[in-house]
Design a protein around this motif. Structure first.
Motif, PDB file in Angstrom:
ATOM      1  N   LYS A 291       0.875   6.085 -27.449  1.00  0.00           N
ATOM      2  CA  LYS A 291      -0.281   6.905 -27.100  1.00  0.00           C
ATOM      3  C   LYS A 291      -1.438   6.672 -28.073  1.00  0.00           C
ATOM      4  O   LYS A 291      -2.492   7.290 -27.955  1.00  0.00           O
ATOM      5  CB  LYS A 291       0.116   8.379 -27.097  1.00  0.00           C
ATOM      6  CG  LYS A 291       1.145   8.726 -26.017  1.00  0.00           C
ATOM      7  CD  LYS A 291       1.501  10.193 -26.055  1.00  0.00           C
ATOM      8  CE  LYS A 291       2.529  10.530 -24.979  1.00  0.00           C
ATOM      9  NZ  LYS A 291       2.901  11.980 -25.005  1.00  0.00           N
ATOM     10  N   SER A 292      -1.193   5.764 -29.033  1.00  0.00           N
ATOM     11  CA  SER A 292      -2.208   5.452 -30.025  1.00  0.00           C
ATOM     12  C   SER A 292      -3.076   4.289 -29.533  1.00  0.00           C
ATOM     13  O   SER A 292      -2.568   3.194 -29.263  1.00  0.00           O
ATOM     14  CB  SER A 292      -1.537   5.073 -31.359  1.00  0.00           C
ATOM     15  OG  SER A 292      -2.458   4.460 -32.233  1.00  0.00           O
ATOM     16  N   ASP A 293      -4.361   4.537 -29.427  1.00  0.00           N
ATOM     17  CA  ASP A 293      -5.278   3.475 -29.005  1.00  0.00           C
ATOM     18  C   ASP A 293      -5.269   2.312 -30.002  1.00  0.00           C
ATOM     19  O   ASP A 293      -5.375   1.147 -29.608  1.00  0.00           O
ATOM     20  CB  ASP A 293      -6.698   4.027 -28.869  1.00  0.00           C
ATOM     21  CG  ASP A 293      -6.829   4.990 -27.693  1.00  0.00           C
ATOM     22  OD1 ASP A 293      -6.006   4.904 -26.759  1.00  0.00           O
ATOM     23  OD2 ASP A 293      -7.745   5.829 -27.718  1.00  0.00           O
ATOM     24  N   GLU A 294      -5.128   2.655 -31.281  1.00  0.00           N
ATOM     25  CA  GLU A 294      -5.118   1.612 -32.310  1.00  0.00           C
ATOM     26  C   GLU A 294      -3.898   0.708 -32.169  1.00  0.00           C
ATOM     27  O   GLU A 294      -4.013  -0.522 -32.236  1.00  0.00           O
ATOM     28  CB  GLU A 294      -5.119   2.279 -33.689  1.00  0.00           C
ATOM     29  CG  GLU A 294      -5.194   1.277 -34.844  1.00  0.00           C
ATOM     30  CD  GLU A 294      -5.222   1.961 -36.200  1.00  0.00           C
ATOM     31  OE1 GLU A 294      -5.133   1.254 -37.221  1.00  0.00           O
ATOM     32  OE2 GLU A 294      -5.330   3.207 -36.238  1.00  0.00           O
TER      33      GLU A 294
ATOM     34  N   LYS B 289      -2.138   0.258 -29.448  1.00  0.00           N
ATOM     35  CA  LYS B 289      -2.252  -0.466 -28.190  1.00  0.00           C
ATOM     36  C   LYS B 289      -3.176  -1.683 -28.349  1.00  0.00           C
ATOM     37  O   LYS B 289      -2.847  -2.785 -27.884  1.00  0.00           O
ATOM     38  CB  LYS B 289      -2.787   0.465 -27.098  1.00  0.00           C
ATOM     39  CG  LYS B 289      -2.859  -0.167 -25.720  1.00  0.00           C
ATOM     40  CD  LYS B 289      -3.243   0.858 -24.661  1.00  0.00           C
ATOM     41  CE  LYS B 289      -2.133   1.872 -24.483  1.00  0.00           C
ATOM     42  NZ  LYS B 289      -2.409   2.778 -23.320  1.00  0.00           N
ATOM     43  N   LYS B 290      -4.262  -1.484 -29.037  1.00  0.00           N
ATOM     44  CA  LYS B 290      -5.203  -2.589 -29.253  1.00  0.00           C
ATOM     45  C   LYS B 290      -4.563  -3.684 -30.104  1.00  0.00           C
ATOM     46  O   LYS B 290      -4.723  -4.883 -29.834  1.00  0.00           O
ATOM     47  CB  LYS B 290      -6.468  -2.065 -29.930  1.00  0.00           C
ATOM     48  CG  LYS B 290      -7.540  -3.132 -30.136  1.00  0.00           C
ATOM     49  CD  LYS B 290      -8.800  -2.531 -30.750  1.00  0.00           C
ATOM     50  CE  LYS B 290      -9.866  -3.606 -30.952  1.00  0.00           C
ATOM     51  NZ  LYS B 290     -11.105  -3.039 -31.562  1.00  0.00           N
TER      52      LYS B 290
END
Length: 246
Positions: free
Chosen positions: A224-227, A229-230
């Protein structure tokens, strides 16, 4: 700090007598025994009642020693944790080493030794400029053996498995060992994305590109972490480029 070594008076006397005995000081064993007799008012018991009374008094002494020793071990562990929180890794390592003298079967203490030894390895510069990495290597060996000992005690210990995996990938460049350790971890904790990142790195270095891509896809679907995932998407592209160039 002064509160850390506070005992009730009876335990103080017991511990002082005990350490006096084991330290090999100049007093003879007979002198120690006379001191014990004086403290407990027990000397040459003969009757049943006297023998029972002597046993009880010395059992109380043993219980006090055990209680004091147990508390000292706990305090060393707390002290090590405080040093670790303040990034004083050398002091923390020494405190955890002392704690292990009291609790040699505690997997958490071995884990903390591994953590501290890893940090100390990175801080072991060649200050004498002799071109030697002996000190760093010794700390790395200590970290590895500490994690392994923790796992001997608790084979499903997630933190020790992760610490060992990180050590193998980023410090010792032993990716095959890392793969075995981290696959074991993920068989226990199937959604540990931190372990997936490290394992994907080990797969990538070992040219197991499909395994790395699969892990990055799994991270992308779970996190759920955008960081995170990126980072997983970026790393996946690097792996795919490497696989196409192969």
């Amino acid at each position: 700090m002064s509160k850390m070594f506070f005992f009730r008076p009876s335990a103080c006397v017991v511990v002082a007598s005990f350490f006096l005995f084991v330290s090999g000081c100049s007093k003879s064993n007979k002198t120690i025994i006379r001191m014990q007799h004086f403290e407990e008012n027990v000397k040459n018991p003969t009757t049943v009642d006297e023998l029972k009374d002597a046993i009880k008094k010395y059992q109380d002494r043993i219980d006090d020693i055990q209680l004091a020793q147990s508390q000292i071990g706990i305090w060393y562990k707390i002290l090590g944790s405080r040093y670790l929180d303040n990034k004083m890794y050398g002091e923390a390592l020494a405190a955890f080493q002392k704690a292990l003298e009291y609790y040699p079967d505690n997997q958490n203490l071995y884990y903390y030794v591994g953590v501290c030894a890893g940090y100390m390895a990175n801080a072991s510069l060649d200050f004498a400029a002799k071109g030697s990495s002996t000190e760093k290597n010794n700390y790395l060996k200590l970290a590895e053996s500490a994690y392994q000992q923790a796992l001997q005690i608790e084979p499903r210990y997630i933190r020790a498995l992760y610490g060992l995996g990180v050590l193998y990938v980023f410090e010792l460049d032993e990716n095959e060992k890392a793969i075995a350790v981290l696959e074991q971890l993920l068989s226990i904790d199937t959604k540990n994305t931190d372990a997936m990142f490290v394992l994907a790195r080990a797969y990538y270095v070992a040219h197991q590109f499909d395994g790395a891509v699969a892990l990055y896809d799994k991270i992308i679907s779970l996190t759920k972490s955008d960081e995170k995932k990126k980072e997983a998407e970026t790393n996946k592209k690097i792996v795919l480029d490497a696989s196409y160039a192969k």
